[in-house]
Design a protein around this motif. Structure first.
Motif, PDB file in Angstrom:
ATOM      1  N   ALA A  48      31.080  -2.259  21.092  1.00 48.74           N
ATOM      2  CA  ALA A  48      29.744  -2.844  20.434  1.00 48.74           C
ATOM      3  C   ALA A  48      29.738  -4.263  20.837  1.00 48.74           C
ATOM      4  N   LEU A  49      30.678  -5.057  21.157  1.00 53.48           N
ATOM      5  CA  LEU A  49      30.331  -6.289  21.853  1.00 53.48           C
ATOM      6  C   LEU A  49      29.337  -6.234  23.115  1.00 53.48           C
ATOM      7  N   ARG A  50      29.765  -5.034  24.119  1.00 51.53           N
ATOM      8  CA  ARG A  50      29.209  -5.054  25.153  1.00 51.53           C
ATOM      9  C   ARG A  50      27.808  -4.465  24.793  1.00 51.53           C
ATOM     10  N   PHE A  51      27.523  -3.672  23.849  1.00 59.38           N
ATOM     11  CA  PHE A  51      26.199  -3.208  23.498  1.00 59.38           C
ATOM     12  C   PHE A  51      25.368  -4.206  22.792  1.00 59.38           C
ATOM     13  N   VAL A 106      14.952  -4.447  14.767  1.00 62.35           N
ATOM     14  CA  VAL A 106      15.980  -3.921  15.542  1.00 62.35           C
ATOM     15  C   VAL A 106      16.192  -2.322  15.259  1.00 62.35           C
ATOM     16  N   ASP A 107      16.064  -2.050  14.027  1.00 63.79           N
ATOM     17  CA  ASP A 107      16.087  -0.790  13.779  1.00 63.79           C
ATOM     18  C   ASP A 107      15.071   0.258  14.592  1.00 63.79           C
ATOM     19  N   ARG A 108      13.731  -0.247  14.627  1.00 67.42           N
ATOM     20  CA  ARG A 108      12.886   0.508  15.291  1.00 67.42           C
ATOM     21  C   ARG A 108      13.306   0.716  17.174  1.00 67.42           C
ATOM     22  N   TRP A 109      13.951  -0.374  17.462  1.00 68.34           N
ATOM     23  CA  TRP A 109      14.352  -0.249  18.859  1.00 68.34           C
ATOM     24  C   TRP A 109      15.549   0.915  18.949  1.00 68.34           C
ATOM     25  N   LEU A 110      16.612   0.569  18.125  1.00 70.78           N
ATOM     26  CA  LEU A 110      17.709   1.453  17.976  1.00 70.78           C
ATOM     27  C   LEU A 110      17.266   2.864  17.849  1.00 70.78           C
ATOM     28  N   ASP A 111      16.277   3.009  16.873  1.00 72.81           N
ATOM     29  CA  ASP A 111      15.701   4.523  16.678  1.00 72.81           C
ATOM     30  C   ASP A 111      15.462   5.290  17.924  1.00 72.81           C
ATOM     31  N   LYS A 112      14.731   4.308  18.732  1.00 74.61           N
ATOM     32  CA  LYS A 112      14.308   4.796  20.240  1.00 74.61           C
ATOM     33  C   LYS A 112      15.557   5.107  20.928  1.00 74.61           C
ATOM     34  N   HIS A 126      23.121  -5.398  12.692  1.00 79.23           N
ATOM     35  CA  HIS A 126      22.570  -4.092  12.549  1.00 79.23           C
ATOM     36  C   HIS A 126      23.236  -2.907  13.547  1.00 79.23           C
ATOM     37  N   VAL A 127      23.745  -3.583  14.451  1.00 84.40           N
ATOM     38  CA  VAL A 127      24.359  -2.537  15.522  1.00 84.40           C
ATOM     39  C   VAL A 127      25.676  -2.154  14.693  1.00 84.40           C
ATOM     40  N   LEU A 128      26.382  -3.087  14.249  1.00 82.41           N
ATOM     41  CA  LEU A 128      27.536  -2.971  13.345  1.00 82.41           C
ATOM     42  C   LEU A 128      27.378  -1.993  12.039  1.00 82.41           C
ATOM     43  N   ARG A 129      26.197  -1.973  11.444  1.00 87.20           N
ATOM     44  CA  ARG A 129      25.917  -1.411  10.524  1.00 87.20           C
ATOM     45  C   ARG A 129      25.622   0.278  10.630  1.00 87.20           C
ATOM     46  N   ARG A 130      25.106   0.547  11.936  1.00 89.39           N
ATOM     47  CA  ARG A 130      24.672   1.630  12.373  1.00 89.39           C
ATOM     48  C   ARG A 130      25.833   2.727  12.981  1.00 89.39           C
ATOM     49  N   TYR A 131      26.569   1.962  13.954  1.00 86.88           N
ATOM     50  CA  TYR A 131      27.512   2.600  14.795  1.00 86.88           C
ATOM     51  C   TYR A 131      28.906   2.088  14.432  1.00 86.88           C
ATOM     52  N   SER A 132      29.866   2.911  14.690  1.00 92.28           N
ATOM     53  CA  SER A 132      31.169   2.884  14.579  1.00 92.28           C
ATOM     54  C   SER A 132      31.998   2.501  15.739  1.00 92.28           C
ATOM     55  N   ASP A 133      31.414   2.131  16.920  1.00 88.69           N
ATOM     56  CA  ASP A 133      32.287   1.938  18.087  1.00 88.69           C
ATOM     57  C   ASP A 133      33.114   0.694  17.871  1.00 88.69           C
ATOM     58  N   SER A 171      28.195  -6.633   6.471  1.00 86.07           N
ATOM     59  CA  SER A 171      28.267  -6.078   5.054  1.00 86.07           C
ATOM     60  C   SER A 171      26.766  -6.435   4.276  1.00 86.07           C
ATOM     61  N   GLY A 172      26.276  -7.548   4.426  1.00 87.45           N
ATOM     62  CA  GLY A 172      24.944  -7.766   3.702  1.00 87.45           C
ATOM     63  C   GLY A 172      23.915  -7.031   4.327  1.00 87.45           C
ATOM     64  N   ALA A 173      23.959  -6.635   5.540  1.00 86.46           N
ATOM     65  CA  ALA A 173      22.891  -5.977   6.058  1.00 86.46           C
ATOM     66  C   ALA A 173      22.789  -4.423   5.682  1.00 86.46           C
ATOM     67  N   ARG A 174      24.001  -3.867   5.514  1.00 87.15           N
ATOM     68  CA  ARG A 174      24.176  -2.489   4.686  1.00 87.15           C
ATOM     69  C   ARG A 174      23.553  -2.500   3.603  1.00 87.15           C
ATOM     70  N   LEU A 175      23.718  -3.492   2.535  1.00 90.84           N
ATOM     71  CA  LEU A 175      23.265  -3.507   1.511  1.00 90.84           C
ATOM     72  C   LEU A 175      21.717  -3.725   1.298  1.00 90.84           C
ATOM     73  N   LEU A 176      21.103  -4.739   2.118  1.00 94.31           N
ATOM     74  CA  LEU A 176      19.818  -4.664   2.351  1.00 94.31           C
ATOM     75  C   LEU A 176      19.293  -3.458   2.895  1.00 94.31           C
ATOM     76  N   ARG A 177      19.763  -2.783   3.716  1.00 95.61           N
ATOM     77  CA  ARG A 177      19.227  -1.420   4.201  1.00 95.61           C
ATOM     78  C   ARG A 177      19.072  -0.434   3.012  1.00 95.61           C
ATOM     79  N   ARG A 178      20.124  -0.662   2.291  1.00 95.67           N
ATOM     80  CA  ARG A 178      19.994   0.313   1.065  1.00 95.67           C
ATOM     81  C   ARG A 178      18.800   0.170   0.193  1.00 95.67           C
ATOM     82  N   ILE A 179      18.327  -1.136   0.055  1.00 95.04           N
ATOM     83  CA  ILE A 179      17.228  -1.512  -0.632  1.00 95.04           C
ATOM     84  C   ILE A 179      16.092  -0.808  -0.303  1.00 95.04           C
TER      85      ILE A 179
END
Length: 234
Positions: free
Chosen positions: A168-171, A220-226, A156-163, A71-79
């Protein structure tokens, strides 16, 4: 229209509303406005940090850390995106409750692994001798670093995806193995910032989680973008 009215209207067009995030710094008039923007950013970091601590304690540590950091990662990304929350309390606890089961399922195993690795290291340092003890120490350190890297990816995986929780644990479990340099960057960044903040205990208390979480998210976002780009091409 008088000259004064035209001048006031022109100033009104040139001055956009100050949202209070780094993305708005170049648009804010005057140095005092820029200072207010960064003060609001600092206040957001402190607020998110305290909320994450409260969420972790509320979830008894092992179960609370994952939902709190997600939840904190979502708010930090909004900044970073220039859309800082105007209702930190509501947005944080809303995300915390809605994602609690999934986030706890993903992060709890790695927290347990880190705890066990720490205990085993203490035992080996106290009683271990010889080559076998050195080999076991290295293996446990490697396992502990792997679990720390997984925890760095998880919010960041939890923030970006809804699996679902298991997907999500496997990823998350595979991510450090698929991107070792990204994992190393997250570990080094987190350790370096923690060591620096140890010299300023008040800053460690107020930003010791939020700052490493933000910076690891950028890595992490740079790798997830790729990964997303490859998926869209496929």
């Amino acid at each position: 229209m008088t000259e004064r009215q035209r001048d006031e209207r022109g100033r009104g067009k040139r001055l956009p509303p100050m949202e209070g995030t780094p993305a708005d710094v170049d648009e804010v008039p005057g140095w005092t406005g820029r200072i207010m923007v960064w003060l609001r950013v600092v206040a957001q970091f402190v607020g998110i940090q305290l909320l994450m601590v409260a969420g972790t304690v509320l979830g008894l540590g092992v179960l609370g850390l994952g939902p709190a950091t997600a939840s904190g990662a979502r708010l930090l990304r909004r900044i970073v995106d220039g859309d800082a929350s105007d209702a930190l309390w509501k947005d944080f606890w809303g995300g915390y409750r809605s994602d609690f089961r999934r986030a706890a399922t993903v992060t709890a195993p790695f927290i347990v692994v880190i705890g066990l690795a720490w205990y085993e290291l203490l035992v080996l340092l106290a009683y271990g001798e010889g080559t076998m003890a050195a080999v076991l120490t290295g293996a446990i350190l490697a396992l502990g670093c792997y679990a720390v890297a997984c925890l760095a990816y998880a919010p960041h995986v939890l923030r970006r995806y809804s699996d679902g929780p298991l997907q999500a644990l496997r990823f998350v479990a595979l991510s450090p193995l698929l991107s070792p340099f990204t994992a190393l960057g997250c570990i080094v960044t987190t350790v370096a910032i923690t060591i620096v903040l140890l010299n300023w205990v008040p800053l460690l208390i107020l930003m010791g989680i939020s700052v490493p979480l933000l910076l690891s998210g950028l890595i992490v976002d740079r790798w997830l973008d790729k990964v997303d780009a490859r998926g869209s091409i496929a």
